[in-house]
Design an enzyme around this catalytic site. Sequence first.
Site, mmCIF file in Angstrom:
data_model
loop_
_atom_site.group_PDB
_atom_site.id
_atom_site.type_symbol
_atom_site.label_atom_id
_atom_site.label_comp_id
_atom_site.label_asym_id
_atom_site.label_seq_id
_atom_site.Cartn_x
_atom_site.Cartn_y
_atom_site.Cartn_z
ATOM 1 N N ASP A 227 -1.725 -7.501 4.572
ATOM 2 C CA ASP A 227 -1.087 -6.323 3.988
ATOM 3 C C ASP A 227 0.414 -6.554 3.956
ATOM 4 O OD1 ASP A 227 -0.293 -3.780 3.179
ATOM 5 O OD2 ASP A 227 -0.957 -2.768 5.009
ATOM 6 N N SER B 13 -0.923 4.702 4.731
ATOM 7 C CA SER B 13 -0.028 4.162 3.697
ATOM 8 C C SER B 13 1.188 5.078 3.507
ATOM 9 C CB SER B 13 -0.809 3.950 2.401
ATOM 10 O OG SER B 13 -0.080 3.188 1.483
ATOM 11 N N HIS C 294 -4.931 -3.774 3.065
ATOM 12 C CA HIS C 294 -4.448 -2.404 2.945
ATOM 13 C C HIS C 294 -5.558 -1.510 2.375
ATOM 14 C CE1 HIS C 294 -1.052 0.431 2.454
ATOM 15 N NE2 HIS C 294 -1.739 0.888 1.432
#
Length: 317
Positions: A255, A160, A285
């Site tokens: 995502d 991320s 995610h």
Amino acid sequence: MTLQPAVKKLVDQINEAFASGVPKIEEMSVQENRDGLMAFYKDLRGEVQEVAKVEDVQIPVDGSEITLRLYTPEGEGPFPVIMFFHGGGWVLGDLEIVDPICRSLANSTECLVVSVDYRLAPEYKFPVGIEDCYAATKWAAENIANYNGEPNRIATCGDSAGGNLAAVIPLMAKDRGGPNISYQIILYGVTDFSFSTNSYLENGKGCYLETTAMRWFADQYLNNDEEKSHPYASPILAEDLTGLPPALVFTCEYDVLRDEGEAYAARLKEAGVPVEVVRYDGQIHGFFWMPVLMSDAQDAMKRITNALKKQFSASVK
């Protein structure tokens, strides 16, 4: 593909909580979000594996110091090195939340993992976090031999926001003449702050990480809108990607960051960089932090292990 059964169950639980009045990321304070992140992931991260050695090291950074946590696997070494940058939108996360993942990573890859406790926004906005991570990588290149690490075999890795950092640090190293980075692993990373891709349109609401949350993280991290186009914030906007290290890029079907991750991988390929792209269909995610629930987390760990063993066995020792 529809959401995987385990993923759908989790997403349904999250959306039901929101419908019942549980606040979303953008509706909470920074501290509430920091506390909530650990509460959410605490029991999803898997067992805390034993490793040969865990050691905290303080290193100087601009005007301060940060902590690096070194995870040494069993064996004689010297070990290849993974610089690990945790996710959390540049605002959340710490050494503790990724401790089980870093232990697993060290054991699986047989690499020395350096987890970086970079300073967080909004207290420390862009570019403090990336400068901390660059300083940590430079420190490793100059000092990791003293900890049984191999300075000529360093990979960046992150998820991320940490995936953003894992992509940006090689760019910075290229621009600044070092240190040498052998490989980059980008797990559903941020590469673009435009919020305009199809995956944002498709997955921006109801799929765990929402557009409103990403905008909140950007507001905490960046000083102004102009910084969104800085290549050290949005690496996809870097003019020249030639000469960067080979990359392993993971994306998730559901995502918001899917398309920018795959677009960055495509740009790397166009620049002649060897790239492997893995999209997890039916996935959301953040799955890498959820090995208890998500079999894809174990698969990703295997793929990382295989990629690094292939890369580092081929590199000069």
